[in-house]
Motif scaffolding. Structure first.
Motif, short mmCIF file in Angstrom:
data_model
loop_
_atom_site.label_atom_id
_atom_site.label_comp_id
_atom_site.label_asym_id
_atom_site.label_seq_id
_atom_site.Cartn_x
_atom_site.Cartn_y
_atom_site.Cartn_z
N ARG A 1 0.86 -1.36 0.02
CA ARG A 1 0.14 0.03 0.01
C ARG A 1 0.88 1.28 -0.03
O ARG A 1 0.80 2.35 -0.78
CB ARG A 1 -0.98 -0.07 1.08
CG ARG A 1 -1.98 -1.09 1.06
CD ARG A 1 -3.00 -1.09 2.27
NE ARG A 1 -3.75 0.47 2.44
CZ ARG A 1 -4.34 1.03 1.53
NH1 ARG A 1 -5.15 0.43 0.70
NH2 ARG A 1 -5.07 2.30 1.94
N THR B 1 0.82 4.05 -3.14
CA THR B 1 0.36 5.15 -2.73
C THR B 1 1.32 6.29 -2.96
O THR B 1 1.19 7.34 -3.76
CB THR B 1 0.15 5.11 -1.28
OG1 THR B 1 -1.05 4.49 -0.90
CG2 THR B 1 -0.50 6.71 -0.85
N LEU C 1 -5.86 0.19 -5.82
CA LEU C 1 -4.65 0.96 -5.96
C LEU C 1 -3.77 0.63 -7.32
O LEU C 1 -3.22 1.57 -7.92
CB LEU C 1 -3.64 0.59 -4.77
CG LEU C 1 -4.02 1.20 -3.48
CD1 LEU C 1 -3.49 0.70 -2.36
CD2 LEU C 1 -4.05 2.72 -3.63
#
Length: 117
Positions: A17, A21, A65
């Motif tokens: 993540r 990100t 994502l």
């Protein structure tokens, strides 16, 4: 803006993540952005088949994502050695992922910052 190349070496959700990100943010700001999934980390680029871990409301999961990364122009690269070791074909990964090697990534690094997750 300086480019960013992210070397993903682990597949735990927190690292993945954070790496995605960061990649999305850099690409959204207009920088060239590449995420290279090294060896065993290529499994992070397989479309999710199991239920995603519970996240706080409003936070996107891994699949979202990955789509966001591609939508913002992040180049997703899967380690050729990792694919071969795991018996994974490039067609088993999310669409748009290219196969490559670490030497190629480094040879094309230029002035990119290099970060490892």
């Amino acid at each position: 803006m300086t480019g960013l190349t992210i070397l993903l070496v682990a597949t735990d959700d927190d690292r993945l993540r954070a790496a995605l990100t960061l990649a999305i943010s850099n690409a959204a700001l207009g920088g060239r952005t590449r995420l290279y999934a090294h060896e065993g980390a290529v499994s992070a680029l397989i479309p999710a088949t199991a239920p995603a871990p519970a996240l706080p409301a409003g936070q996107p999961g891994r699949a979202d994502l990955l789509v966001m990364a591609q939508d913002t122009g992040v180049e997703l690269i899967a380690c050729q050695t990792g694919l071969a070791q795991a018996g994974i074909g490039i067609d088993q990964l999310v669409p748009g992922v290219v196969a490559g090697g670490l030497m190629g990534v480094l040879a094309d690094l230029g002035t990119d910052r290099l970060i490892t997750f």
